[in-house]
Design an enzyme around this catalytic site. Sequence first.
Site: not given
Lengths: 587, 163
Positions: A118, A168
Amino acid sequence: MDQRTVELLSGGEMVARALEDEGVEFIFGYPGGAVLHIYDALFKSNGTPHVLVRHEQAATHAADGYARATGKPGVVLVTSGPGATNAVTGIATAYMDSIPMVVFSGQVATHLIGEDAFQETDMVGISRPIVKHSFMVRHASELPTTIKKAFTLATTGRPGPVVIDIPKDITRPDEKFEYSYPESVRMRSYAPSQKGHSGQTRKAAKLLLSAKRPMIYSGGGVILGEGSDELIALARHLNYPVTNTLMGLGAFPGTDRQFLGMLGMHGFYEANMAMHNADVILAVGARFDDRVTNTVSKFCPGARIIHIDIDPASISKTVSAHIPIVGPVKAVLTDLLEQVKSTQSKAEETLPDAGALARWWSQIEEWRSNHGLLTGRRYGESDYIMPQDVIRSLYRATDGDAYVTSDVGQHQMFAAQYYPFDKPRRWINSGGLGTMGFGLPAAMGVKLAFPEAEVACVTGEGSIQMNIQELSTCRQYNTPVKIVNLRNNYLGMVKQWQDMQYEGRYAMSTYEDSLPDFMKLVEAYGHVGITVRDKNDLDAAMDEAFALRDRLVFLDVYVDPMEHVYPMHVAPNGSMKDMWLSKSERS
Amino acid sequence: MRRIIAILMENEPGALSRVVGLFSQRGYNIETLNVAPTDDPTLSRLTLTTIGDDRHMEQITKHLNRLVDVVKLVDLTEGAHIERDMMLIKVRAAGADRDELKRTTDIFRGQIVDVAPSSYTIQLAGTTEKLDAFVAAVGDAQILEVVRSGVAGIARGEKVLRP
């Protein structure tokens, strides 16, 4: 690396801290999943102020405007996927104009890369052709050095945007590593020139002094390289005429007698004529762009060219230089002036030839008085307000001392022609990429940097609607810029080309009756709108807008929709001297 | 004119794509490309061949030098140099052809490195011209598969390309 006490920080905290250590004044950005650890660290550290834009493209343009006005690197923080791709246009804009910028883009976690996760996109890959360099961070401990390298690369040599892509997991708060921000970094493969070649500079001084019809042609590199004072000193010492490119406006004072105006496609008649007829051209921090040269094979046929640039790849790319000098313009121009003086003192005759120079100047003055844009009215009258008069009114209202950003099109050229800039970094536009939607966010970035200065965004209905959502950001951060909309109900420059080359077939270049009521629109965003339809109201409206010091004012000025920008180079196959001077008159 | 450019660059992810990307962005063509780490594992050595005139080459080398990952480069064709291309070629080899192919391989100083009932795989190193000549000598009808490494090059004599 210096011996500061070592701290333990998470990757997210390292980004926040490094920006403080780097002395960053503003971060322009937009949060999202992949950068939430960084945003949380920014929130907790409460260090560098963050400007939340309404679209990531505007973050890059705002950072870009800030960088152009201040000379410091613009900093952008966006999330992965769409956040990163939305930033691409602004990165390309900065790349084409060599603007220092560091863009932090979030990336999906390392273990998800390549899995079509995503909001995953290959940002390093997508941005590769439009960055000076890019990094993908593989471990949090690399962050301090990587960030220092990015700022070093962005701001030295030929400046440009640098992307740092950060997965991340690298920024996760529960894993801490030693943090120490380096004072400087060395890269074995990166050593931009610090000084020009003295032998070449000596040859350049001799050629310059031998000129009978000299021209100094300077570009954006003089502004980026802080070489304006040195350029002025050299030009004054020699009493040589100067022209600036679109990107170089303000590097030499626009109101100076020695200044012939901008050159190129919509350049001043006297600038283009003087270039075409010159015997020696000193090109400084300029790159012989196709919007300057017209047909390259016909470019300045009798000229010998000295070309100074920090980037060797810019030299002899399109036009061959007789004397290339690779180096920072400031240092090279300083050396060049010394060499000129020393050559003059050693020469037996007076250099340069005073008689030839006087004849050259009288020729230039003749061109200037016959067709110069600022020596007489070169455009017509109509019942409408003329767009040129709007720029003149803006110049008057701001004493010629405003920061002026623009979008792209006719309004951009009118602003470049009719607002003579006396200082560098005052004229802020997307010259290379020609990005519509640049003006408003750029103005926002400038106003944040200089809250006390007057900042105007000259635009059109086409461009302003490409980033009009930033009216909301202006509200949030109180950036009272003045938007001057030259409203002609067409995509003006497209229409001009359709008039000139497509027999007036206005293929999809009009909005018909679909334009919004800009007054209601800006009021909805909490700003002030002023509509001007009558030429007799123009100056008063302009003054009223600038009198509202603490408010963003949108000045919607109805201008003559049939007006064209002139001069305009004759193309294809024209030379520098081949220009349309009006709809019916050619040079 | 054909050029051989030797590039010393950071052995980093993305470095190769920057070099290759530069060629496609600027409209230059890559004929062959060969890359591997050097004795210093932080550096990769890349050899590429391209076609271009002097002006063209000047632009290519300037732009390559501008890449932050590129440490050093040299146009080997500017001086005396050695170039080698390596080929593995699988050919149909049955009956009388087997002897003929063995002789041709010996003449070109190649080696048969794999033998199957109806095919040989031959290894051959040399200049691009030599390899082309071998391919022509064997003939299209016999060739099953060709793989070439691309040119690797080094300057003759004392000249070295080090960081």
